[in-house]
Structure formats: C-alpha cells, structure tokens
Design an enzyme around this catalytic site. Sequence first.
Site, PDB file in Angstrom:
ATOM      1  N   GLU A  32     105.377  39.220 -49.568  1.00 31.22           N
ATOM      2  CA  GLU A  32     106.469  38.248 -49.397  1.00 31.22           C
ATOM      3  C   GLU A  32     107.436  38.706 -48.302  1.00 31.22           C
ATOM      4  OE1 GLU A  32     106.566  35.279 -50.805  1.00 31.22           O
ATOM      5  OE2 GLU A  32     104.671  35.769 -51.781  1.00 31.22           O
ATOM      6  N   ASP A  90      99.736  39.542 -45.318  1.00 35.27           N
ATOM      7  CA  ASP A  90      98.838  40.535 -45.930  1.00 35.27           C
ATOM      8  C   ASP A  90      98.805  41.801 -45.083  1.00 35.27           C
ATOM      9  OD1 ASP A  90      98.188  39.044 -48.109  1.00 35.27           O
ATOM     10  OD2 ASP A  90      96.195  38.443 -47.419  1.00 35.27           O
TER      11      ASP A  90
HETATM   12 ZN   LIG Z   1     102.015  34.426 -48.809  1.00 32.41          ZN
END
Ligand SMILES: [Zn+2]
Length: 417
Positions: free
Chosen positions: A280, A361
């Site tokens: 996030e 990611d």
């Molecule tokens: Zn995401």
Amino acid sequence: MAHTLTLIFIGLLSFSTMIRFWLGKRQISFVQAHRAEVPAAFSENIKLEAHQKAADYSSAKTKLGLAEMLVQALLLLILTIGGGLQWIDTLWAGILPNQEIIRGALVICSALLVSSIIDLPFDYYKTFVIDAQFGFNKMTVKMFFTDMVKHAFVGILLGAPILFAALWLMQGAGELWWLYLWVVWAVYNIVMHAVYPTFIAPLFNKFTPLADESLKTRIESLLSKCGFKSQGLFVMDGSIRSSHGNAYFTGFGNSKRVVFFDTLLERLNTEEIEAVLAHELGHFKHRHVIKLIVMIFVMSLLGLALLGWLINQLWFFQGLGVTTPSNHMALLLFMLVSPVFLFVIRPFMAYYSRQNEFEADDYAAKNASAKHLVEALVKLYRDNASTLTPDPFHSAFYDSHPPASIRISKLAAYTTP
Ligand SMILES: [Zn+2]
C-alpha cells in the site's frame, strides 16, 4: 442527426452488452474447466476444496453480474429511447411547473432512484444468497436495510449541494457554466476526500486505534523508513459485514490514516501484515492515488466541456428520447449515457491499474519482503475465495489486479536469485 445518435447509441449499447456477456461466459467456463486441480504454484498452500469453493464462488458472482448487466442495459433503453426519462420529466412538470432548479433536482433524483431500486434485488441476492452460501456474509437483513437508508441519506446529503450548484450554474452562469462547474466540483471532491475518513466512514464502521503494541512498533518503523507520515493506525470492524479481509489508506496530506480490516489482522502474521502495508505504501510512493485523481479531473473537464456543447444541440436530446430539452435533462442524459461511450476505454484503465499493482508489489519486495507478501496474498486469495484461474480475456478487460499466478511468479523472482 438525432436519428444517427439513436443508432450509434443502440449499436454501442448492444455491442458492449454482447462483449460483456461473452467475457462473462468465457470466465465461467474457464474457471470451471480448471476446477479439478489446484494450479501447481499453489498446490502446497491451497487445498482442492478451497480451490473449488473459489471456482464456484466466482462463477456464481459472474452469473449474477451478467443478469444485472442485462437488466441495467434494458432499463437504460427504457429510460432513454423508451421515453422513461421524458415521462418522469413531464410528471414533475405537472406537479412543479415553475421552480426549475428544484424540479430539475427532483427529476434527476427520481431517475437515479429507479435505477437503485432495480439494483436492490441483485445486492440482496449477492449478500444473502451467494455470500451466505459460501460463508462470507455476516450481515443481518436489518443491517442491510439500515445500511441502505444510511447510504441514501449520505448520498443525498453529499450529492445535493453539488447537484444544486450544477443546475444553478447551468441556469445563470452563461456559456462557460461547464468550466465553473468543473472548478466547484473539483474543489468539492478534494474537500470530501479530506473529510471522508473522519466524518463519513465512521457512520458505517467503527475505527479503533491499533492496540497490538509490538505490531504497532513494527509498522511505525516501516512507515518512518519509507518516509510516510500518518495520522494514526486504525482497525476497522469489517467483520460485522463480511469475512473478506483488506487494508487501505484514506485521506490526503495530513489527514492520512492507515486502516486495517480486523479480518486481515486476524489471519496474517506480523511479517505478512508488514508486507501488505508496504504494498500500500508503494501505491503512495509512486503517487498512484494522485495520478488517478488528476486523470479523473482531466476526464471530467473534457466531459463537461463536451456537455457544454451538447446542451445546445437539439439532436442530443431527441436522439436519446427526450422531447423537452432542459438543463437537468442534459445533465441526467449525460450521467446515464456516458458509461456506454466510455466502455471502450475500460480495458486501458484496467491495464493501467494492473501496472500500478506491479509497481506497488515491487516497492513491497524492496522495502519489506517478497516472500511474506506472497504468503499474505496466497492466504487472502484463499480466504476471499478469489479464483486463481481467471479467463485471460476477462481478466485483461476488467481486472484492476493482475491474476494471482502472474503476480506471485513476478514476486517469486525477488526471492530466488
Ligand atoms: Zn495494490
């Protein structure tokens, strides 16, 4: 010209409905065709039973989505060229012949109300039949309807000022009304984003400061390592409605909060929570939220400029089944019909969003741990019964997140040198 617009509108609506139907059908058969076996990459962590549950859950949701889409397309036809909007307008003109702005607002609310009433049985079925059958639903019928009333109330409360501002500017601000409206709308939007976490979200959920001290220390050190200032870590009682888990950030600037669903904290260990949070944070670091907001602002400026032109074209109204042109009918037609024309950009938006997920990611892999993010994702896919084997076409067209296997294989590349 009016006739041409009618033909283009019907053509595009039929085309998009057919494409969506075809994609939905593909999704169901693809998922069912891969139901018998857990994909190799997941076979260690996901049992066949869980994999089959995910297959059946996603098929059931897709089927319901197809039914809803067909009903919505039909409703749109009835409202526009079927004369439904014109009928609503005439009805209100008989009741309130003079107050044009109030009448306009009532016409728009009536049309939106019809559309939400049509959606209601689908929402109900999703919650109390599908989610209940797969063990996700935690809502009571009473809560479902209380939520509905609360949503309607908040919607009216937040929507009314902007709706009245729009109708008022359209009536009295001259040729450039659309530009002024855009400025008002943009400012309003930013203010809403800033007040949402503190004033609106608590109407639906309870937010309590994160109590677990050791987890808190770990998270705070990750936040400071990433140079992120937040106004506190909160736990949201997501479990009162559903057992799906999640984590997110809300707010802008200094009102930013980190929110964890209680369901997420229950299932993941500290390292996994850290990895999810780092993902996030990646979205924030790459400015994904700001970029999205800027994109929406630019698109709405273009849309309003277009509406500023369309409102003076008689064929725009006639071609979409409206015989008495007015400001509010222009606004209403634009709200209802533009999604049909924007259908073609959907796969591009989905693609863009998936690229953002890869970037987030990547950030998580570098600042926390790719291995723990993979573990967390596998648990989330399993517990949310998300399919591991989506149809590639369906996924490319709709999915904001990359398919599990692609995402995880990219992350695995960080752990194997
Ligand atoms: Zn995401």
